[in-house]
Design an enzyme around this catalytic site. Structure first.
Site, PDB file in Angstrom:
ATOM      1  N   ARG A 140      34.021  29.229  27.724  1.00 52.46           N
ATOM      2  CA  ARG A 140      33.424  30.546  27.999  1.00 52.46           C
ATOM      3  C   ARG A 140      31.900  30.469  28.036  1.00 52.46           C
ATOM      4  NH1 ARG A 140      36.074  34.935  28.241  1.00 52.46           N
ATOM      5  NH2 ARG A 140      38.317  34.827  28.006  1.00 52.46           N
ATOM      6  N   MET A 156      35.990  41.961  34.155  1.00 57.65           N
ATOM      7  CA  MET A 156      37.039  41.896  33.143  1.00 57.65           C
ATOM      8  C   MET A 156      37.021  40.565  32.386  1.00 57.65           C
ATOM      9  SD  MET A 156      37.751  44.868  33.588  1.00 57.65           S
ATOM     10  CE  MET A 156      39.201  45.790  33.220  1.00 57.65           C
ATOM     11  N   ARG A 157      35.830  40.132  32.022  1.00 54.05           N
ATOM     12  CA  ARG A 157      35.698  38.973  31.144  1.00 54.05           C
ATOM     13  C   ARG A 157      34.785  39.374  30.010  1.00 54.05           C
ATOM     14  NH1 ARG A 157      36.564  33.488  32.797  1.00 54.05           N
ATOM     15  NH2 ARG A 157      35.007  32.721  31.345  1.00 54.05           N
ATOM     16  N   ILE A 158      35.047  38.808  28.844  1.00 53.70           N
ATOM     17  CA  ILE A 158      34.144  39.068  27.730  1.00 53.70           C
ATOM     18  C   ILE A 158      32.895  38.225  27.949  1.00 53.70           C
ATOM     19  CG2 ILE A 158      33.834  38.726  25.241  1.00 53.70           C
ATOM     20  CD1 ILE A 158      36.835  39.461  24.979  1.00 53.70           C
ATOM     21  N   ASN A 181      26.939  47.865  30.958  1.00 54.87           N
ATOM     22  CA  ASN A 181      28.377  47.923  31.229  1.00 54.87           C
ATOM     23  C   ASN A 181      28.824  49.366  31.364  1.00 54.87           C
ATOM     24  OD1 ASN A 181      31.088  46.941  31.448  1.00 54.87           O
ATOM     25  ND2 ASN A 181      31.431  47.485  29.302  1.00 54.87           N
ATOM     26  N   HIS A 235      32.303  51.634  30.777  1.00 61.57           N
ATOM     27  CA  HIS A 235      33.618  51.541  30.148  1.00 61.57           C
ATOM     28  C   HIS A 235      34.318  52.891  30.288  1.00 61.57           C
ATOM     29  CE1 HIS A 235      36.654  49.899  27.522  1.00 61.57           C
ATOM     30  NE2 HIS A 235      36.672  51.063  26.901  1.00 61.57           N
ATOM     31  N   SER A 283      31.504  55.740  29.424  1.00 64.55           N
ATOM     32  CA  SER A 283      30.267  55.421  28.708  1.00 64.55           C
ATOM     33  C   SER A 283      29.547  54.311  29.458  1.00 64.55           C
ATOM     34  CB  SER A 283      30.572  54.886  27.300  1.00 64.55           C
ATOM     35  OG  SER A 283      31.441  55.742  26.584  1.00 64.55           O
ATOM     36  N   THR A 325      25.650  44.057  24.200  1.00 65.26           N
ATOM     37  CA  THR A 325      25.182  43.216  23.102  1.00 65.26           C
ATOM     38  C   THR A 325      26.274  42.176  22.835  1.00 65.26           C
ATOM     39  OG1 THR A 325      26.106  44.848  21.583  1.00 65.26           O
ATOM     40  CG2 THR A 325      23.751  45.041  22.064  1.00 65.26           C
ATOM     41  N   ASP A 327      32.022  45.878  23.874  1.00 64.76           N
ATOM     42  CA  ASP A 327      31.949  47.343  24.017  1.00 64.76           C
ATOM     43  C   ASP A 327      31.249  48.010  22.828  1.00 64.76           C
ATOM     44  OD1 ASP A 327      33.301  47.156  26.456  1.00 64.76           O
ATOM     45  OD2 ASP A 327      35.268  47.442  25.552  1.00 64.76           O
ATOM     46  N   GLN A 335      33.511  60.297  37.486  1.00 63.58           N
ATOM     47  CA  GLN A 335      32.346  60.453  36.611  1.00 63.58           C
ATOM     48  C   GLN A 335      31.593  59.126  36.470  1.00 63.58           C
ATOM     49  OE1 GLN A 335      31.627  63.566  35.809  1.00 63.58           O
ATOM     50  NE2 GLN A 335      33.523  64.042  36.899  1.00 63.58           N
ATOM     51  N   GLU A 336      32.334  58.028  36.470  1.00 66.17           N
ATOM     52  CA  GLU A 336      31.686  56.710  36.391  1.00 66.17           C
ATOM     53  C   GLU A 336      30.684  56.536  37.520  1.00 66.17           C
ATOM     54  OE1 GLU A 336      34.218  53.274  35.795  1.00 66.17           O
ATOM     55  OE2 GLU A 336      35.803  54.496  34.936  1.00 66.17           O
TER      56      GLU A 336
HETATM   57  C1  GAR Z   1      36.374  50.985  35.988  1.00 68.94           C
HETATM   58  O1  GAR Z   1      37.191  52.047  35.578  1.00 68.94           O
HETATM   59  C2  GAR Z   1      35.549  50.457  34.824  1.00 68.94           C
HETATM   60  O2  GAR Z   1      35.142  51.460  33.941  1.00 68.94           O
HETATM   61  C3  GAR Z   1      36.566  49.546  34.172  1.00 68.94           C
HETATM   62  O3  GAR Z   1      37.219  48.915  35.227  1.00 68.94           O
HETATM   63  C4  GAR Z   1      37.216  49.763  36.366  1.00 68.94           C
HETATM   64  C5  GAR Z   1      36.623  49.012  37.517  1.00 68.94           C
HETATM   65  O4  GAR Z   1      36.704  49.754  38.694  1.00 68.94           O
HETATM   66  N1  GAR Z   1      35.921  48.614  33.298  1.00 68.94           N
HETATM   67  C6  GAR Z   1      36.453  48.210  32.150  1.00 68.94           C
HETATM   68  O5  GAR Z   1      37.531  48.583  31.741  1.00 68.94           O
HETATM   69  C7  GAR Z   1      35.593  47.232  31.377  1.00 68.94           C
HETATM   70  N2  GAR Z   1      36.109  47.055  30.065  1.00 68.94           N
HETATM   71  P1  GAR Z   1      35.868  49.318  39.964  1.00 68.94           P
HETATM   72  O6  GAR Z   1      36.151  47.828  40.180  1.00 68.94           O
HETATM   73  O7  GAR Z   1      36.422  50.156  41.080  1.00 68.94           O
HETATM   74  O8  GAR Z   1      34.405  49.588  39.685  1.00 68.94           O
END
Ligand code: GAR
Length: 221
Positions: A70, A95-97, A112, A114, A141, A146, A150, A178-179
């Protein structure tokens, strides 16, 4: 000064698209220098190519041989970002830490999004977690990244109701809308040098050219 962004994404990339749209509209003073994915099939890479942005698949597999796979992967990610002149890094459905090997290369410059009101429902399937918990509201959010997953200080949160007949898909779609508002907004505050942080508490300083205006809302209900 226009902010040079690097985007890390693993999937569909609709948040990446919202960032590109905000740049295009002039509501986000930034340029995306590179988009990088750990998935060759990520639609985010297609979106990048459409916009003639260097779009790179960095395969995690060859790093499996390293002592710390990693860390080794994240060092390589950091190198790509630096090579493209990136100042700040956006995790847009990545989707990776992210390990300290990357966080330490861009301290307080990784963001990020979330799909929950943190600290509720961190990690995977946040929307499913909210439904299973029986939460009545959820949302998204945007936070500084850090070293804890999350856990970084929150910049903006936007809420949505959880409806009785919601499925994971319907709730995810409501949150996603909303994102797409929250992420470009938070990045523009950063680009304008308006994010102030004291410990965990982040405030948005007034815009220099708009003195006397109402303060920005960071908790949008
Ligand atoms: C979004 O809902 C984002 O908040 C989430 O993945 C989706 C990606 O959508 N992220 C996480 O869950 C991170 N832990 P997108 O590829 O259409 O932007």
């Amino acid at each position: 000064m226009t902010l040079a962004l690097g985007v890390l994404a693993s999937g569909r990339g609709s948040n990446f698209q919202a960032i590109l749209d905000a740049i295009h509209k002039g509501t986000l003073d930034a340029v995306v220098k590179v988009v990088l994915s750990n998935k060759s099939s990520a639609l985010a890479l297609e979106r990048g190519r459409t916009h003639r942005i260097p779009s790179i698949f960095l395969d995690p597999k060859p790093f499996a041989e390293s002592q710390d796979p990693r860390d080794a992967y994240d060092r390589a990610v950091g190198q790509v970002l630096h090579e493209h002149g990136v100042e700040a890094v956006v995790l847009a459905g990545y989707m990776r830490i992210v390990t300290p090997a990357l966080v330490r290369q861009f301290p307080w410059k990784i963001f990020n999004i979330h799909p929950s009101i943190l600290p509720s429902f961190p990690g995977l399937h946040a929307q499913r977690q909210a439904l299973e918990w029986g939460a009545k509201v959820s949302g998204c959010s945007v936070h500084f990244v850090t070293e804890g997953v999350d856990e970084g200080p929150v910049i903006i949160q936007m809420t949505v109701p959880v409806l009785e007949d919601d499925t994971e898909e319907s709730l995810s779609a409501r949150i996603l809308e909303q994102e797409h508002v929250a992420f470009p907004k938070a990045l523009q505050w950063f680009a304008q040098g308006r994010l102030a942080r004291e410990g965990r508490r982040v405030t948005v300083l007034p815009s220099r050219d708009r003195e006397g205006e109402a303060p920005e809302r960071t908790n949008i209900l």
